[in-house]
Design a protein around this motif. Structure first.
Motif, mmCIF file in Angstrom:
data_model
loop_
_atom_site.group_PDB
_atom_site.id
_atom_site.type_symbol
_atom_site.label_atom_id
_atom_site.label_comp_id
_atom_site.label_asym_id
_atom_site.label_seq_id
_atom_site.Cartn_x
_atom_site.Cartn_y
_atom_site.Cartn_z
ATOM 1 N N LYS A 1 42.127 48.354 35.036
ATOM 2 C CA LYS A 1 41.094 46.584 35.171
ATOM 3 C C LYS A 1 41.370 45.276 35.032
ATOM 4 O O LYS A 1 41.546 44.790 35.660
ATOM 5 C CB LYS A 1 39.660 47.452 35.123
ATOM 6 C CG LYS A 1 38.604 47.496 36.111
ATOM 7 C CD LYS A 1 37.184 47.822 34.861
ATOM 8 C CE LYS A 1 36.231 48.892 35.784
ATOM 9 N NZ LYS A 1 34.991 48.979 35.449
ATOM 10 N N GLY A 2 41.991 44.786 33.226
ATOM 11 C CA GLY A 2 42.156 43.696 33.177
ATOM 12 C C GLY A 2 43.792 43.601 34.067
ATOM 13 O O GLY A 2 44.135 42.118 33.795
ATOM 14 N N LYS A 3 44.797 44.628 35.027
ATOM 15 C CA LYS A 3 45.493 44.268 35.455
ATOM 16 C C LYS A 3 45.350 44.139 37.127
ATOM 17 O O LYS A 3 46.783 43.775 38.168
ATOM 18 C CB LYS A 3 46.460 45.081 35.162
ATOM 19 C CG LYS A 3 46.657 45.543 33.669
ATOM 20 C CD LYS A 3 48.267 46.101 34.137
ATOM 21 C CE LYS A 3 48.660 45.812 32.396
ATOM 22 N NZ LYS A 3 50.468 46.083 32.189
ATOM 23 N N MET A 4 44.044 43.536 37.821
ATOM 24 C CA MET A 4 43.870 43.297 38.985
ATOM 25 C C MET A 4 44.497 41.976 39.492
ATOM 26 O O MET A 4 44.807 42.196 40.688
ATOM 27 C CB MET A 4 42.095 43.372 39.379
ATOM 28 C CG MET A 4 41.932 45.067 39.209
ATOM 29 S SD MET A 4 42.464 46.092 40.086
ATOM 30 C CE MET A 4 41.218 45.367 41.785
ATOM 31 N N LYS A 5 44.471 40.937 38.878
ATOM 32 C CA LYS A 5 44.766 40.280 38.994
ATOM 33 C C LYS A 5 46.002 39.898 39.125
ATOM 34 O O LYS A 5 46.868 38.978 40.571
ATOM 35 C CB LYS A 5 44.602 39.267 38.534
ATOM 36 C CG LYS A 5 43.155 37.798 38.225
ATOM 37 C CD LYS A 5 43.006 36.770 36.926
ATOM 38 C CE LYS A 5 41.839 36.927 37.689
ATOM 39 N NZ LYS A 5 40.693 35.742 36.342
ATOM 40 N N GLU A 6 47.264 40.461 38.328
ATOM 41 C CA GLU A 6 48.389 40.529 38.922
ATOM 42 C C GLU A 6 48.778 41.455 39.735
ATOM 43 O O GLU A 6 49.714 41.654 40.402
ATOM 44 C CB GLU A 6 49.198 41.847 37.378
ATOM 45 C CG GLU A 6 50.455 41.604 37.220
ATOM 46 C CD GLU A 6 51.199 42.714 35.471
ATOM 47 O OE1 GLU A 6 51.737 42.608 35.666
ATOM 48 O OE2 GLU A 6 50.395 42.147 34.628
ATOM 49 N N ARG A 7 47.963 42.510 40.088
ATOM 50 C CA ARG A 7 48.384 43.260 40.912
ATOM 51 C C ARG A 7 48.284 42.547 42.307
ATOM 52 O O ARG A 7 49.025 42.809 43.069
ATOM 53 C CB ARG A 7 47.827 44.547 41.350
ATOM 54 C CG ARG A 7 47.634 45.485 39.091
ATOM 55 C CD ARG A 7 46.731 46.923 39.254
ATOM 56 N NE ARG A 7 46.728 47.681 41.457
ATOM 57 C CZ ARG A 7 45.521 48.565 41.420
ATOM 58 N NH1 ARG A 7 44.553 48.581 40.696
ATOM 59 N NH2 ARG A 7 45.862 49.088 42.890
ATOM 60 N N LYS A 8 47.573 41.327 42.316
ATOM 61 C CA LYS A 8 46.979 41.265 43.818
ATOM 62 C C LYS A 8 47.869 40.010 43.485
ATOM 63 O O LYS A 8 48.801 39.775 44.865
ATOM 64 C CB LYS A 8 45.247 39.956 43.045
ATOM 65 C CG LYS A 8 45.151 38.821 44.430
ATOM 66 C CD LYS A 8 44.838 40.330 45.869
ATOM 67 C CE LYS A 8 43.727 38.960 46.258
ATOM 68 N NZ LYS A 8 44.739 38.833 47.756
ATOM 69 N N ALA A 9 48.946 39.405 42.602
ATOM 70 C CA ALA A 9 49.510 38.544 42.896
ATOM 71 C C ALA A 9 51.324 39.281 43.688
ATOM 72 O O ALA A 9 51.396 39.118 44.137
ATOM 73 C CB ALA A 9 50.495 38.596 41.080
#
Length: 149
Positions: A84-92
């Motif tokens: 969950k904490g890496k959702m922004k990283e995955r989206k990027a």
């Protein structure tokens, strides 16, 4: 008369048992576990078929898809609580791979790809909406609502 009632009861129990055993409706087929290379090959093949890629474009698209598939596989293998904490990283990462892909394709291919993506997004949205049907269709009906005031 007793034989008729007994026969009817046995028939009803038999039909109930037969229809209660219907397990084919809910059977889910197992999805094969694909490697990153297989996923990239599958995505590249689909794009080649739908977008009419040249040989040079196919090599570039495969490299982009392979990189994306390896990153997604790494995300899947991580700890679920950290996901969950890496959702922004995955989206990027997804946006980066889309931008790289747009750099490889020409204008006509980009419009075809966007149409395909929007169609897939719409189809997925319909599937998600249909998943919860039956559980909470309507609000309960109250026959005698409490008097106000």
């Amino acid at each position: 008369m007793k034989k008729l009632i007994l026969t009817m009861a046995i028939a009803v129990m038999g039909f109930t048992a037969v229809f209660a055993q219907d397990s084919t409706r809910r059977a889910r087929r197992e999805m094969p576990k694909l490697t990153a290379e297989q996923r990239a090959e599958k995505a590249t093949g689909m794009m080649e078929k739908k977008l009419s890629l040249s040989a040079d474009q196919k090599k570039k698209v495969y490299a982009i898809e392979l990189d994306r598939a390896k990153k997604m596989e790494a995300y899947r293998n991580e700890d679920k609580s950290a996901m969950k904490g890496k959702m922004k990283e995955r989206k990027a990462d997804m946006d980066k791979s889309k931008a790289e892909l747009d750099g490889v394709l020409n204008a006509e291919q980009k419009t075809k790809l966007e149409a395909f993506r929007s169609e897939a997004k719409e189809k997925a949205g319909k599937m998600r909406k249909g998943m919860g049907k039956g559980k909470r269709d309507k609000a309960p009906v109250v026959s005698n609502p409490p008097a106000q005031g």
